[in-house]
Design an enzyme around this catalytic site. Sequence first.
Site, PDB file in Angstrom:
ATOM      1  N   HIS A  47     -29.141 -45.637-115.523  1.00  0.00           N
ATOM      2  CA  HIS A  47     -29.630 -46.849-116.013  1.00  0.00           C
ATOM      3  C   HIS A  47     -31.247 -46.448-116.675  1.00  0.00           C
ATOM      4  O   HIS A  47     -31.668 -45.718-115.930  1.00  0.00           O
ATOM      5  CB  HIS A  47     -29.854 -48.058-115.129  1.00  0.00           C
ATOM      6  CG  HIS A  47     -28.753 -48.591-114.641  1.00  0.00           C
ATOM      7  ND1 HIS A  47     -28.620 -49.762-114.210  1.00  0.00           N
ATOM      8  CD2 HIS A  47     -27.115 -48.553-115.118  1.00  0.00           C
ATOM      9  CE1 HIS A  47     -27.238 -50.184-113.888  1.00  0.00           C
ATOM     10  NE2 HIS A  47     -26.427 -49.284-114.444  1.00  0.00           N
TER      11      HIS A  47
ATOM     12  N   TYR B 197     -33.967 -58.362-111.229  1.00  0.00           N
ATOM     13  CA  TYR B 197     -34.821 -59.169-110.266  1.00  0.00           C
ATOM     14  C   TYR B 197     -35.214 -60.346-110.731  1.00  0.00           C
ATOM     15  O   TYR B 197     -36.013 -60.439-111.616  1.00  0.00           O
ATOM     16  CB  TYR B 197     -36.124 -58.015-110.204  1.00  0.00           C
ATOM     17  CG  TYR B 197     -35.615 -56.648-109.604  1.00  0.00           C
ATOM     18  CD1 TYR B 197     -35.303 -55.794-110.353  1.00  0.00           C
ATOM     19  CD2 TYR B 197     -36.139 -56.480-108.226  1.00  0.00           C
ATOM     20  CE1 TYR B 197     -34.861 -54.354-109.526  1.00  0.00           C
ATOM     21  CE2 TYR B 197     -35.663 -55.192-107.444  1.00  0.00           C
ATOM     22  CZ  TYR B 197     -35.395 -54.258-108.378  1.00  0.00           C
ATOM     23  OH  TYR B 197     -35.054 -53.019-107.865  1.00  0.00           O
TER      24      TYR B 197
ATOM     25  N   PRO C 214     -37.796 -53.187 -99.154  1.00  0.00           N
ATOM     26  CA  PRO C 214     -36.726 -52.708-100.256  1.00  0.00           C
ATOM     27  C   PRO C 214     -36.983 -53.117-101.626  1.00  0.00           C
ATOM     28  O   PRO C 214     -36.425 -52.274-102.429  1.00  0.00           O
ATOM     29  CB  PRO C 214     -35.327 -53.326 -99.965  1.00  0.00           C
ATOM     30  CG  PRO C 214     -35.616 -54.499 -98.808  1.00  0.00           C
ATOM     31  CD  PRO C 214     -36.882 -54.081 -98.596  1.00  0.00           C
TER      32      PRO C 214
ATOM     33  N   LYS D  90     -37.446 -47.949-102.821  1.00  0.00           N
ATOM     34  CA  LYS D  90     -38.006 -46.621-102.728  1.00  0.00           C
ATOM     35  C   LYS D  90     -37.630 -45.912-101.399  1.00  0.00           C
ATOM     36  O   LYS D  90     -38.079 -44.736-101.348  1.00  0.00           O
ATOM     37  CB  LYS D  90     -39.514 -46.914-102.708  1.00  0.00           C
ATOM     38  CG  LYS D  90     -39.965 -47.179-104.012  1.00  0.00           C
ATOM     39  CD  LYS D  90     -39.710 -46.233-104.942  1.00  0.00           C
ATOM     40  CE  LYS D  90     -39.910 -46.715-106.452  1.00  0.00           C
ATOM     41  NZ  LYS D  90     -39.190 -45.672-107.347  1.00  0.00           N
TER      42      LYS D  90
ATOM     43  N   TYR E 191     -41.193 -47.104-110.960  1.00  0.00           N
ATOM     44  CA  TYR E 191     -39.748 -47.245-110.540  1.00  0.00           C
ATOM     45  C   TYR E 191     -38.766 -46.047-110.790  1.00  0.00           C
ATOM     46  O   TYR E 191     -38.002 -45.661-110.060  1.00  0.00           O
ATOM     47  CB  TYR E 191     -39.248 -48.356-111.540  1.00  0.00           C
ATOM     48  CG  TYR E 191     -38.184 -49.025-110.843  1.00  0.00           C
ATOM     49  CD1 TYR E 191     -38.213 -50.359-110.289  1.00  0.00           C
ATOM     50  CD2 TYR E 191     -36.637 -48.278-110.683  1.00  0.00           C
ATOM     51  CE1 TYR E 191     -36.985 -50.983-109.799  1.00  0.00           C
ATOM     52  CE2 TYR E 191     -35.760 -48.960-110.234  1.00  0.00           C
ATOM     53  CZ  TYR E 191     -35.698 -50.516-109.966  1.00  0.00           C
ATOM     54  OH  TYR E 191     -34.560 -50.916-109.142  1.00  0.00           O
TER      55      TYR E 191
END
Length: 394
Positions: free
Chosen positions: A76, A205, A296, A300, A388
């Site tokens: 992604h 998210y 979470p 990570k 990220y």
Amino acid sequence: MPISLRTQVGIVGAGPAGLVLSHLLYLHGIDSIVVENRSRQYVEERVRAGVLEQGTVDLLVEMGVGERMKREGLVHYGIELRFAGHGHRIDFQELTGGKGITIYAQHEVLKDLNNARAATGGQVFFEVEDVSVHDFDGARPKIRYKKDGNACELTCDFIAGCDGFHGICRPSIPSGVLTEYERQYPFGWLGILAEAPPSSAELVYTHHDRGFALLSMRTPQISRLYLQCDPDEDIDRWPDERIWQELHVRLASDGWKLTEGQILQKGITGMRSFVVEPMQYGRLFLAGDSAHIVPPTGAKGLNLAVADVRILARALNQYHTTGGRDPLDRYSETCLRRVWKVQRFSWWMTSMLHRFPDENPFDQRRQLAELDYVTSSRAAATTLAENYVGLPME
Ligand code: FAD
Ligand code: DHB
């Protein structure tokens, strides 16, 4: 008399930290033995993380254990932040110079690592009992355990404590040596694995008045979804219909539809931030969840565990080839620089996206302004994207 064994590095725990370390050491020509109290099947079926940073992927490929991940993993190049009912894409590829993430379940990584260890004569002992660590303040540390009822003593040059948050290595360090830094969050995540094609091509998210929700996936046929819930929520209060209903409400967005399917697994995860300093004492080195936990949000935990053992393997290799102790002595210091940056990122993502029980209308407006800023400023979006996909290794 216990059965005596000898190895260079004794590793407690066959999670991502322990198995990556063991295989990296093998590639450097260093012997190790891993002792794990669960069965191989249990470890290979336990549903946990699923997002691999670019650096984690590159390392697994370099180690020769990335073939199936390359074939089956989903690459992604962005995520969606959804708030006030609208989605906003963060474009990793553009913001980080081409980097992305790979969706590939933690237990699949563990299967690949176990197969690689087995194929190269690696010694991973599952279902051991009563593991304890000794003499790591001297030159000959020992791991004692029982295997098939027999007492065993493994003498080694170093011990790696890769035994997770509830393991025995961290508590074996004498009191007064470690400082603990901790924050608990007043919520948990209810996670499901569902036999449903992911309703979105990328992770979503979501900030919602009723709480955070996350749409993720494992394969083109399997969705992984999470809902913010009370920290001590009883899973029995969440029949499948209630879970889907809540996901529909929180993830709702114009013209978008959530596809339902059979729920294959469900569970509740607590949320905490935790770090111990230092991450070493004598010849005992802590790595991964045994030394730190992140909430979470941002995925990570697994990646940080892999980053620790990459540093540890390099330091042990230096010692092995030249006798130089400096990288080993600086192991904790080197790891903690990354650990704290990742703690900051995970805390920030968590704070931005969840509802807090004690928040007031000001906090809510500030959260929405933060989301608006992150999705409309290239500078702000870049800080999210570079964290990220994974900060560079030192
Ligand atoms: P672990 O994976 O915990 O491995 C430690 C190993 O040591 C285990 O196999 C354990 O059985 C073994 N062990 C423990 N005690 C002993 C002992 N006394 N003797 C021998 N062996 C022992 N991260 C994300 O990024 N996204 C997620 O969605 C996510 N979900 C999670 C869900 C759950 C329920 C949990 C617990 C964690 C989740 N994490 C998630 C975090 C992520 O999975 C961890 O950060 C990662 O597993 C850390 O790897 P590790 O090797 O350090 O520890
Ligand atoms: C997943 C877990 C996370 O914590 C996250 O931030 C993204 C995805 C997952 O399990 O797929």
